[in-house]
Design a protein around this motif. Structure first.
Motif, PDB file in Angstrom:
ATOM      1  N   LEU A 138       8.294   0.173   9.203  1.00 56.86           N
ATOM      2  CA  LEU A 138       7.022   0.145   8.228  1.00 56.86           C
ATOM      3  C   LEU A 138       7.325  -1.330   7.329  1.00 56.86           C
ATOM      4  O   LEU A 138       6.201  -1.790   6.992  1.00 56.86           O
ATOM      5  CB  LEU A 138       6.975   1.515   7.398  1.00 56.86           C
ATOM      6  N   ILE A 175      -5.868  -2.251   9.418  1.00 56.06           N
ATOM      7  CA  ILE A 175      -5.699  -1.751   7.949  1.00 56.06           C
ATOM      8  C   ILE A 175      -6.787  -2.813   7.248  1.00 56.06           C
ATOM      9  O   ILE A 175      -7.273  -2.312   6.458  1.00 56.06           O
ATOM     10  CB  ILE A 175      -4.135  -2.045   7.660  1.00 56.06           C
ATOM     11  N   TYR A 233       3.847   8.360   6.614  1.00 54.64           N
ATOM     12  CA  TYR A 233       4.019   8.369   8.007  1.00 54.64           C
ATOM     13  C   TYR A 233       3.976   9.695   8.206  1.00 54.64           C
ATOM     14  O   TYR A 233       5.487  10.288   7.987  1.00 54.64           O
ATOM     15  CB  TYR A 233       4.895   7.278   8.631  1.00 54.64           C
ATOM     16  N   THR A 288       2.038   4.224   1.017  1.00 57.59           N
ATOM     17  CA  THR A 288       1.955   4.720   2.558  1.00 57.59           C
ATOM     18  C   THR A 288       2.763   6.034   2.987  1.00 57.59           C
ATOM     19  O   THR A 288       3.734   6.044   2.513  1.00 57.59           O
ATOM     20  CB  THR A 288       2.232   3.579   3.599  1.00 57.59           C
ATOM     21  N   LEU A 315       0.864  -1.178   0.045  1.00 57.12           N
ATOM     22  CA  LEU A 315       0.097  -0.005   0.025  1.00 57.12           C
ATOM     23  C   LEU A 315       0.888   1.131   0.081  1.00 57.12           C
ATOM     24  O   LEU A 315       1.786   1.323   0.803  1.00 57.12           O
ATOM     25  CB  LEU A 315      -0.704   0.143   1.267  1.00 57.12           C
ATOM     26  N   LEU A 367       4.516  -2.712   4.574  1.00 58.25           N
ATOM     27  CA  LEU A 367       3.949  -1.239   3.906  1.00 58.25           C
ATOM     28  C   LEU A 367       5.133  -0.274   3.151  1.00 58.25           C
ATOM     29  O   LEU A 367       6.407  -0.580   3.463  1.00 58.25           O
ATOM     30  CB  LEU A 367       3.558  -0.411   5.154  1.00 58.25           C
ATOM     31  N   VAL A 374      -1.143   8.168  -2.668  1.00 56.69           N
ATOM     32  CA  VAL A 374      -1.091   7.624  -1.018  1.00 56.69           C
ATOM     33  C   VAL A 374      -2.551   6.952  -1.000  1.00 56.69           C
ATOM     34  O   VAL A 374      -3.505   7.689  -0.800  1.00 56.69           O
ATOM     35  CB  VAL A 374      -0.844   8.651  -0.207  1.00 56.69           C
ATOM     36  N   GLN A 375      -2.346   5.701  -0.381  1.00 56.26           N
ATOM     37  CA  GLN A 375      -3.487   4.998   0.081  1.00 56.26           C
ATOM     38  C   GLN A 375      -3.709   4.820   1.540  1.00 56.26           C
ATOM     39  O   GLN A 375      -4.831   4.803   1.913  1.00 56.26           O
ATOM     40  CB  GLN A 375      -3.772   3.599  -0.769  1.00 56.26           C
ATOM     41  N   LEU A 376      -2.678   5.115   2.255  1.00 48.70           N
ATOM     42  CA  LEU A 376      -2.641   4.797   3.608  1.00 48.70           C
ATOM     43  C   LEU A 376      -1.715   5.864   4.487  1.00 48.70           C
ATOM     44  O   LEU A 376      -0.531   6.084   4.034  1.00 48.70           O
ATOM     45  CB  LEU A 376      -2.092   3.403   4.070  1.00 48.70           C
ATOM     46  N   ILE A 377      -2.559   6.663   5.174  1.00 47.99           N
ATOM     47  CA  ILE A 377      -1.865   7.592   5.831  1.00 47.99           C
ATOM     48  C   ILE A 377      -1.777   7.221   7.558  1.00 47.99           C
ATOM     49  O   ILE A 377      -2.757   7.112   7.942  1.00 47.99           O
ATOM     50  CB  ILE A 377      -2.347   8.928   5.730  1.00 47.99           C
ATOM     51  N   LEU A 378      -0.526   7.238   8.049  1.00 45.70           N
ATOM     52  CA  LEU A 378      -0.255   6.982   9.532  1.00 45.70           C
ATOM     53  C   LEU A 378      -0.086   8.214  10.122  1.00 45.70           C
ATOM     54  O   LEU A 378       0.931   8.876   9.864  1.00 45.70           O
ATOM     55  CB  LEU A 378       0.715   5.853   9.676  1.00 45.70           C
ATOM     56  N   ASN A 436       6.579   2.700   2.024  1.00 48.11           N
ATOM     57  CA  ASN A 436       6.614   4.251   2.258  1.00 48.11           C
ATOM     58  C   ASN A 436       7.000   4.878   0.769  1.00 48.11           C
ATOM     59  O   ASN A 436       8.106   4.546   0.137  1.00 48.11           O
ATOM     60  CB  ASN A 436       8.123   4.614   3.113  1.00 48.11           C
TER      61      ASN A 436
END
Length: 265
Positions: A175, A261, A155, A153, A151, A180, A203-207, A182
């Motif tokens: 990560l 997730i 951070y 991602t 994904l 994941l 970006v599909q995932l933001i932490l 980055n």
């Protein structure tokens, strides 16, 4: 006389051994010293050394990681100061070396963290205990079957301006161990970015990390307005960036995060 090389390949010479008066300038290493049983030996910590709470309440605080009170350190008469290249300031380390030997760690990945844990064990005459901790950590990480999400991602560690993490950071290594990707892996250290850049990187995932910037739920909505399709999760920054004995709890946390997730609507 006891001599040991630190992570910067500097020879650290200890005239008083075993050590009786230690100051730690790094929160994650302070927690490690506690878990190695240095209740009486650690005499000074920073205002960011919040674990354990008993030490945070009762140990002498010598300022922050970036603004150490040199005179207070001097008054404590330490026989060892434990620091970190990234978290502490080079010029202050040089000043502190005039007071006592300074052992400096430099951590980029799990392997560096394991080496630091075992090295500090030797340094403070707790080799057996430190090896037990490092072995437990390694065994847990070996069992971490991270899904290969791939994904894209990001951070985030700061807001106004937004800042993220590059490929040469400990957090990036964590990560990857979660499976994941980055999107800023080709960048170095902690670059400033914009929400528009996140959009451009698809970006599909933001932490959103709990530290050093204390992201809250209200910031999720702020980012959602620009990236409505992205998965956005709050994460415990200590689990991604503390490289001492906190690593004993990281794998379980990562497993729970991976489940979150998967379950994200």
């Amino acid at each position: 006389m006891f001599e040991m090389v630190d992570h910067l390949q500097r020879k650290v010479k200890l005239t008083n051994y075993p050590l009786k008066r230690i100051i730690s300038l790094v929160p994650s290493q302070t927690e490690l010293l506690h878990d190695l049983g240095l209740e009486g030996e650690v005499i000074g910590i920073t205002k960011f050394c919040v674990h354990p709470q008993s030490w945070f309440r009762n140990k002498t605080r010598i300022g922050g990681t970036k603004n150490v009170n040199i005179e207070k350190v001097k008054s404590l008469e330490p026989d060892l100061i434990i620091a970190n290249k990234e978290e502490n300031v080079k010029e202050q380390i040089e000043e502190l070396e005039k007071i006592a030997p300074v052992w400096v760690s430099d951590i980029y990945n799990l392997e560096d963290a394991i080496d630091m844990i075992e090295s500090i064990g030797v340094l403070i005459d707790r080799s057996q205990q430190s090896k037990q901790i490092s072995q437990n950590i390694q065994q847990q990480f070996q069992k971490l079957q991270a899904e290969n999400f791939q994904l894209p991602t990001a951070y985030l560690i700061w807001r106004n301006p937004y800042m993220t993490i590059g490929g040469d950071t400990f957090i990036n290594d964590m990560l990857k161990r979660c499976g994941l990707q980055n999107v800023f892996e080709k960048e170095q250290r902690y670059p400033e970015i914009t929400l528009q850049q996140l959009k451009e990187h698809s970006v599909q995932l933001i932490l959103l990390s709990s530290e050093p910037y204390p992201f809250k739920e209200k910031h999720v909505e702020e980012i959602k307005a620009v990236l409505p399709a992205a998965k956005i999760l709050m994460v415990d920054g200590e689990m991604f960036s503390w490289y001492g004995s906190r690593l004993l709890y990281v794998v379980q946390y990562f497993k729970e995060l991976i489940n979150k997730i998967n379950e994200y609507p």
